[in-house]
Structure formats: C-alpha cells, structure tokens
Design an enzyme around this catalytic site. Sequence first.
Site, PDB file in Angstrom:
ATOM      1  N   ASN A   1     -21.814 -13.963  31.261  1.00 40.16           N
ATOM      2  CA  ASN A   1     -21.630 -15.420  31.475  1.00 40.16           C
ATOM      3  C   ASN A   1     -22.978 -16.325  30.743  1.00 40.16           C
ATOM      4  O   ASN A   1     -24.023 -16.088  31.268  1.00 40.16           O
ATOM      5  CB  ASN A   1     -21.606 -15.880  32.895  1.00 40.16           C
TER       6      ASN A   1
ATOM      7  N   THR B   1     -24.887 -18.754  33.417  1.00 40.02           N
ATOM      8  CA  THR B   1     -25.830 -18.187  34.500  1.00 40.02           C
ATOM      9  C   THR B   1     -26.780 -17.273  33.739  1.00 40.02           C
ATOM     10  O   THR B   1     -28.047 -17.032  34.119  1.00 40.02           O
ATOM     11  CB  THR B   1     -25.118 -17.560  35.367  1.00 40.02           C
TER      12      THR B   1
ATOM     13  N   GLN C   1     -30.832 -17.337  34.010  1.00 39.60           N
ATOM     14  CA  GLN C   1     -31.835 -16.391  34.271  1.00 39.60           C
ATOM     15  C   GLN C   1     -33.088 -16.189  33.516  1.00 39.60           C
ATOM     16  O   GLN C   1     -34.214 -15.914  33.907  1.00 39.60           O
ATOM     17  CB  GLN C   1     -30.909 -15.036  34.292  1.00 39.60           C
TER      18      GLN C   1
ATOM     19  N   LYS D   1     -25.233  -4.809  29.892  1.00 36.41           N
ATOM     20  CA  LYS D   1     -26.491  -4.186  29.941  1.00 36.41           C
ATOM     21  C   LYS D   1     -27.077  -4.974  31.326  1.00 36.41           C
ATOM     22  O   LYS D   1     -27.820  -4.274  31.830  1.00 36.41           O
ATOM     23  CB  LYS D   1     -27.427  -4.199  28.992  1.00 36.41           C
ATOM     24  N   GLY D   2     -27.014  -6.194  31.540  1.00 28.49           N
ATOM     25  CA  GLY D   2     -27.630  -6.569  32.844  1.00 28.49           C
ATOM     26  C   GLY D   2     -28.694  -7.692  32.147  1.00 28.49           C
ATOM     27  O   GLY D   2     -29.316  -7.314  31.169  1.00 28.49           O
TER      28      GLY D   2
ATOM     29  N   GLU E   1     -34.497  -9.195  34.909  1.00 29.94           N
ATOM     30  CA  GLU E   1     -35.806  -8.677  34.735  1.00 29.94           C
ATOM     31  C   GLU E   1     -36.207  -9.062  33.274  1.00 29.94           C
ATOM     32  O   GLU E   1     -37.589  -9.571  33.162  1.00 29.94           O
ATOM     33  CB  GLU E   1     -35.864  -7.261  34.684  1.00 29.94           C
TER      34      GLU E   1
END
Lengths: 735, 338
Positions: A627, A630, A634, A697-698, A701
Amino acid sequence: MNAYVGTATSRVDGRAKVTGAAKYAGEFTVDGLVHGFVVEATIPRGRIARLDTSEALKVTGVLDVLTHAHRPPLADKVEAWKDEVAPDEGSPFRPLYDDIIKFNGQPIALVVATEWETAKFAATLVRVEYQEDHTFATELETGRNRATEVKRPHEPRGDAAGALAGAAMRHEADYFVPTEHHNPMELFATTAVWDGNGRLTVYDKTQGVLNVHRYLCGVLDKQPDEIRVLSPYVGGAFGSGLRPQYQVVLATLGALALKRSVRVVLTRQQMYGLGYRPATIEHVGLGAKPDGALEAVMHEATAVTSRYEDFARNDSGWAEQLYKSRNSHYSHKVVRLDVSTPCDMRAPGAASGVCALECAMDELAVALKLDPIELRLKCYSDRDQSEDLPYTSKQLRECYARGAEAFGWSKRNPAARSMRDDKELVGWGMATGVWEALQMPVAVRIVLTANGHAEVFCAASDIGTGTYTIVAQVAADALGLPIENISVKLADSTLPQAPVEGGSWMAASSAHAVLGAAEDIRQELARLASAMPSSPLAGIDAAEVILVDGTIASNGEKSRAVPITDAMRYGKLERIEKHKLNHFAEDKSHARNTHSAVFAEVKVDEQLGVIRVTRVVSAVAAGRILNTKTGRSQIMGGVVWGIGMALHEETVMDHRFGRIMNANIAEYHIPVNADIHDIDVIFVDERDDHINRLGVKGLGEIGIVGVPAAIANAVYHATGKRIRRFPITLDKLLT
Amino acid sequence: MINFQYSRAADVADAILLLTAHPGAKLIAGGTNLIDLMKENVEQPSWLIDISRLPLRKIEETADGGLRIGALVPNSDFAYHPLIEQRYPLVASAILAGASAQLRNMASVGGNLMQRTRCAYFYDTATPCNKRTHGSGCSAIDGLNRNHAILGTSAACIATNPSDMSVALAALGAFVHIAGPSGERTIALTDFHRLPGDTPHIDTNLDTGEIITAIELPPRGFAHNYSYLKVRDRLSYAFALVSVAAALELEGNAISEARVALGGVAHKPWRSFEAEAALRGQAATVEHFSHAADFLLQGARASAHNGFKVELARRAIVRTLMQAASATPQSQAHKKIA
Ligand SMILES: Cc1cc2nc3c(=O)[nH]c(=O)nc-3n(C[C@H](O)[C@H](O)[C@H](O)COP(=O)(O)OP(=O)(O)OC[C@H]3O[C@@H](n4cnc5c(N)ncnc54)[C@H](O)[C@@H]3O)c2cc1C
Ligand code: SF4
C-alpha cells in the site's frame, strides 16, 4: 488480480479513528467499572521497609490498595513470567511480587477507587519507607569498565584487530546514543472486565494479544478459556507494547481481588518506568586501503540493561550485510544497572548501531577524500558475508542512484563549510539504512457469506501501521471482491494465531496467511462452479479458475464466469469458512533484507547553532509495497523520528538519584511541526521472486535506520564539526 | 493531586477576600500552569479561587497614550490585538514564541507573569528543591543544570523564569497593576519578579492576598526597530535556552533609545540599564552591540552544564540588536528563527 494490492488504498479504519468510533484499551466501559492508580517507587534500589496504606484506605470511594503483601496470588516460577519476547537471560520483573525495589518508578501499590481522581488522590496518602541500598548505579559510561559480553551478532572473520592496526587509513571512534522513550500517543492502559467466576475479558494496549494471554494465564494461574485478551486499536507502540506491561498485571489483579471490573491507565510520566531504547556506546573501527576498499570492520556496542534481564539486540553486526571486508569483528556488551529492562524500539539495534556505522563511514570518506556514496559503492556487498549468501533481492545501488538524483547530490561541494544560505551554513549528508525482511507463521480464518461479503479473522494487532488495511486489500484481491465487502477483525486472543506485531514482519506474514485461506475458498468455489448445471465453467480445472469482480471466472476468458453468490446458492451454502496457518518455506539459501539510502539537507545558523533539517530524501528498497499510502506514511514517520533521534530525543537521568528528570513530553523533546520540512519518499522497484509469493518484505523499521546518521553527516558537512554524542543540540555546535 | 475546595470569585474584591480568608488558597485563571503543578503534587492548594470570569479581559488605551491590558486577557488575544500588532509588535512576537496555540488560548496575562520555573527538580517531589520546599536543598546546583540561570543566581537556587511575554514587557518598561487587602498599587515589571537569594520559594513581590488586575504598556512601543529572538532546542513548543527582546529608536544610524532584556538566563527577565545607556548615541554596529552584551552578561556565572549559555547569550544579543536595527521582518509562525 490486483485491484488493491500495490495501490494507495486509504485506511479502512481511518474513519473510525478520526471520528472516535475506534475504541482503545482505556476506553471500554462496563457497569460498575472502578479505577486503579499506580504508586511508584522513588528510589532505584532497596527494599520496602514499610508500606502504610491506612490513610489511603480511609478516603471515601477507595475500595482497596493492592501491594506485594496484599494481593491475589501470583506465580512464583520465573518461567511463568517469561513472555514471547522476554530476553533468554534473566528473570522478568514481577509487579507487586515482593518488597524488592529494582528501579525507580517501579509500581509498588495499586489504589483502587470508584473514581480515577479519588484513586489518584489516595495514592498520595500511601506512605512508603524504604531500606535504601545506596550502592545503586544507573550510568552507562561509568559502568563501561564492568560491561559483560553477550551473544555476538556474527562470528568474527579473519583478524580484524590486526588488519585495522595495519590499514593504510584508519578511523576509530565512540558514538553515543542516549536512552530514548517511545512516547506513543496512547497511554498504556488495561480495562479488565470481570465476567464472573474468575473469568476476565481484558482490553489491553499491546502489540500481541496472544502473548499477553499466555502470560496472564501463567502469572495468574488461569486456564486459557478463563481469560480473553483484546486490543482492537493501538495508538502507537513502536515496540513498547511487545512485552506485557505491568498495568495489565495490576488491572487483572485488581479485578480478581475485588471481583469487579478494573481499569488502569498509566500517566505519561509513569510510562517512563516501562521499557526504552537503551543508551549505547557504539565503538566503530574501520580500516581501508587508500582507494576505499575496506580491510577491517570492528564494531562493539556497549548498552544499558537491567540487573535482572540481559536485553541485547544486533547493534553492531550490520556492516556484515552492507560492506565488503575480509576481516570483521562484531560484539555486544551490556552494563547491568539499577534500571528497568530496555525493550525494542523502532528498528531496535539497527537504529543506534547503523547510526554509528554510517557516521563512521562518512568520517572515513572524508579522510579518504572520497564521495560518501562512492565509498559505499566501493565496499558494496552483494552477499551477506556472515553466511556468505546472496540476497533474495538487494536494490540498494538503485536506492543510492535514485535518492542522489532526487536530492541533487551531484551539486554537492564536498568541502565542509562550503555551502551557505544567508546566515545559515548548509550541509548535505547521506547514509545507508538496512533492516531484516522477516516473516512469521500466521493463521487467519476467512468467512465468505452468500451475499458476497467476507470477514477475515486474525489475532494480529494493528499498532497503527495499517494491518487492517493491507489484510483487507489482499483479501479483496484474492477473493475478487470490492474492499467494501471485506471486514477485518483483529487482535482478539480467541482468533487464529499470530505472533506479536513487530520487526516489520506482519505485512508479509498476514498477507500470505490471507492468500492461503483465500486459496482454499477459491478451490471450493471452483468445485461448486464447475459442478453447476449448464455452467460456463463446466469441467474446468480448478487451477484455471480465478476470483474476480464477484465472480468465479476462467483465467483465460473472463467472460466465462459464475457469480460467487450463485455458486454458493447452488451449493446451499450460507457461508464458506476456511482457516489456514501459513508457514513460509524454510530457505537458508538467501539472505533477506530491506535497504534504504537517506539524504538530508541541514541549515545551521552559523552564530547560534540552531539546526534545521530542510530536506530529506529516503529511497527505500523493500520488495513489493502493498500500500503506497500507508507505506509512505510509515517511512515519513520513520524519517521524522530519525530527525528526533538526531537532534532532540534524550531521556535525561540524574544518576545521583537514579531518576529520570524529563519524564514528560514538554521536556522530552520530539520534533514538532516547525522542525519538519520536505520529506520525499521514493520506493525503488524491487522485484523479489525468492522471498515469498507476493514479493513483500515489510516496512516500518527501515524508515528510521540511517536517518540520524544522514543528518549528523550533514551537520558535519555544514559546520566542519563532528558530533558523536546524540542528540546534536545547539550547545554542542557552539563549543 | 490532592483534594481542594473551589469557589468562583464574584469580583476582584471577593477574590481578595477569599484569598485572605483561606491561607493555602490559590487563584486559578487559565490553569495551564497551576493544574500541571497540582497533578505533580508540587502545588497543593487547599482552595482554588476561580477568577477566570472576572471582567479583566479588556485592552484599553490609557490617558497618556499607552495601553492597559486586563489580567485575564488570553495570551493569544493579547498577541493578535490590532493595537498590539501595530504599536507593540515586540510583545506580540514574544508571546507567539511561547508555548502552543492551544495553551496561548487558555493562558492569561496574569498567569503568564506568575508561571513558575521549569526546573526539573522543582517538578519532582522525590528530589530536594528549595523553591518547592524551603530549606530542603537545591538539586540543580550540583545536578542537571543545562537549562538553568547564569545571572543573578544564589547558593539556594539557580532556576530561571520561563516566561517569554515578561521579557518583552521588561524591555518596554511595562507596569503591573495590583489590587490587595490594602488597596491598589502599581509596580514596574522589572521589580515584579525577584532574584532567588535566600528565599527562592518566593518568586515575585506580590504580597499575600494580592491579585494582578492589569499590566500597562507605556506609550513608547518601538514598533519599527524591534526583535524577539528565542533560541531553543526545537523550533517551536520549547522553553528558551536564551531569549532576547531588543527595541531601538534610531536617528539616522545613531541609537537614540535602546532596550534589551534577556530570558532564560535568570530568575527574572534580565535588563541592564548600563547596557542601554551605553548604546544611546552610538551607531548600530556589531561592536557597540557586543559592548552592550558585555554589560548585560557582567557577572555571569555558569554551572556544570550551562556554560554555553554565556556565549550563546552574547551572540544572541548582538544578533537580536542587529535584527532590530535593520527592522528584520519577523514571524514566529515561520519554520525558522529571525
Ligand atoms: C507545555 C507547555 C509549554 C509552555 N511553553 C511556554 C513558553 O514557551 N513560553 C512561555 O512564556 N510560557 C510557556 N508556557 C507557560 C504558559 O505561558 C503558562 O502556563 C500560562 O501563561 C499561565 O497562565 P494561566 O492563566 O493558565 O495561569 P494559571 O495556571 O491559572 O495560574 C498560574 C499561576 O498564576 C497565578 N495567577 C493567575 N492569575 C493571577 C492573577 N490575576 N493575579 C495573581 N496571580 C494569578 C495562579 O495563582 C497560579 O499560581 C508553557 C506551558 C506549558 C504547559
Ligand atoms: S534551581 Fe531552584 S527550583 Fe531548581 S532545584 Fe534548585 S532550588 Fe529548586
């Protein structure tokens, strides 16, 4: 079909959040709810000699005061207190367990009253006498000489010390990152609802309802069906909600003691008695050939931990992924102090460790008279050196290139103090970011109803990162339904299993669990559709069938389709329910990481030292972005936090008292709007066919990693002053 | 927070009566400072006398051409009042450099003058503090003192006064109107706050039973050549490390009148009449401004962590005076200092 995945879909819970419909842990109300207020220790080490609650108990409205000497039973066994995220070494803190004081701000009593204000007032009447132990210590730097080595991030390769000593160019320095607190907007809170017969429904601010559930069952000696934990919305946590926090023990204890519902909301000040990013001295040594090729990398982190648990993260090992060097040595030491145990905080380890590494690389580049990007490209590692593995994907070169271009890096004059804008010195700095691309087993249940709606259930939390939204996106695409027809229920311990929400693993993990369950639904629908009389899909192989636009359709020929609702009616099915636990295939053949290149412009008032971060470009390679809206948020949040880490954040302790002296957000500075200027987020195309089906992968962090170093390097470029002690406040530039 | 009684004052006389009748009572206006301190158990009033509805909300012209500002005028109304913007932009600038929009909407003029120090030990009842508990000791002198005073300190206390507004008011020579059991009186703002001496628990020269009713700005507003510079750890919503209010009147390049006051460096807004006298008749140059800085910082004494303030104040004084001299446009809403 990807109608939603990869798009800038707005948060599905956005409306509920901005209208106040979304309820947080401290907002659930039931009849007869009473309120607890925590009394904290004001010394760092010793024993409670006397705890007199008689005055407090006299206050009208006060129902009870729980203390270590007056409370329902708590587990004695250390194992019962070890949650999913507890450090291996040590025994967790047990609130109200005994008379021992382990840190300042430790909860020592819970006053329960019919009104919160009454409880707060009565708390001032609890008299405590201590048997103080004056041998306490809370300062990292004075304790450095008694640091204990703990697990290394990686085994050493070659002879780093020797190679460093013999290197043509050497840079060695200590970098200091102070203690920092998370300060999520939402206060830590628990509402423990008494359901009768010792059963509790617990609304808790947590990143993992199952972790809290298991923990409570252990410490309160309950059967799993006697406790239910929910955390439907979380107003930020950033790692502070990974472990069960003491308020959940206190609230549930109160409920069990009084046999009624109890809410405990911590104050902002009390939240400084929870975990934090530990103060760390990062010692980095880099040895290089004159052309910039690294010969040796040494990184030793020395960090604060408590006396009762060894908290340690990978601060020092990140060069292993980033920079080629034949010799390397990474180590981690802890100094055990009379403080509470640190905990994970956005990019734990990397935020501090990579900050030091990337400042050190900048210093090396200056010494070698190399452009900082050139040095990094010279040492660029296409393999993870610790395991000698290739990456599933690594578009870091592209991050450097795209970031540099967007920033205008080529116009940089390399000399320090060479650029200015009126009274301000201008500096441009850059740094690399790296994080792991983790994934965990997650289960979901999907219930598809005959009216073409689907509900997705999972115990995972959405800590504000957007899990509700991406789960809905992935489910909508996988089921071929409009996103409005998907509802998502999260963060309830009775729902299918999920680990704590952290480490940036939840997006990939939950998305693939949804895919798994949706796949089972697709199979079943395909079977139904092909069996229907005179079906356009008669006899079709299930593998050829896709779900799209509310229909079951032939992959090759979308007009050959059966509405989902028809197929279900035909099968006389009100609902199709599928539960799937997704395990990712074990694959040790590749390393998995996300990367970024961060560029920062600072303007420093030459006379006054006031620093402004006027531009940041963060180019991120993190596989497929589920997305972009979002996702961008982040990264922007990470950049803002990185600005705070560079310039503002510091938990200040008076080591004579072992007390935090700025335990509030007026004095603990984080960036405010006036400190934030342009932030440009670039997602670099990174196709990853190895990592998982979606190539995800995300994020999360990675957004903060590298940012403080890019800013520190920019400050150096602007002023010629190298500040190695964070935060970089203006006084450090004046002297 | 401890329990307390509450009453709403009917008028100023009633407020004074209530104050005198109940030792341990405190006035409450916007509550933005008092309530915070009560939550920390630092202030423990037995009685709150709510003055927020008293008719002290007017900004009026005085006979001699100055302005009288009621004690309950919200900080934001004060700063944005057309007469203030036109005639006393230094005050507007100083107010807008403080706190946040929400706080300024709540905060009153009287409360702003009376706000207490932000010394961390003062706020933490688990540590000794002479200002909070007279005679308990000062934790800051040998402790954390980066934010503390460099001027006018004592062996008992090195705290600073955190108000921005007061710094501008001190520079402009404002007066404080007070009503009390024995009638009304007026004192100069520069005499309103005290140095800590042996009695750091007493911040101001307001006597028991007295209430601030208004402040008064003299006619001279220095509307052309002024500057308020606030140096802080982030660009908004932080207390001053050092602040400077400067106001000049120029004839050609020569200074005919000069005002300079410092914030964040002492227990009160810091003004030096010698510094201002030394500037009169001089050209507006860095050299003369540095000389004025010497006067202002005479006797500065640093503690372990606030030594930087001496040099910072020196530079800030020169910078602010230069900005005032060249009428540098100023906006506290821009994301930069000026
Ligand atoms: C987070 C935060 C940041 C802030 N930042 C700044 C800043 O940067 N710069 C700055 O200058 N200020 C700052 N402030 C302080 C703010 O300006 C003061 O809190 C405010 O001005 C106090 O006004 P009030 O009306 O709310 O006072 P109250 O809290 O109501 O009262 C404060 C004190 O004044 C007394 N008092 C009130 N009115 C009268 C009166 N008429 N006569 C006699 N005594 C009276 C009360 O008894 C009490 O002791 C900040 C405050 C907060 C909370
Ligand atoms: S400086 Fe003043 S306010 Fe601060 S601790 Fe010392 S006495 Fe208290």
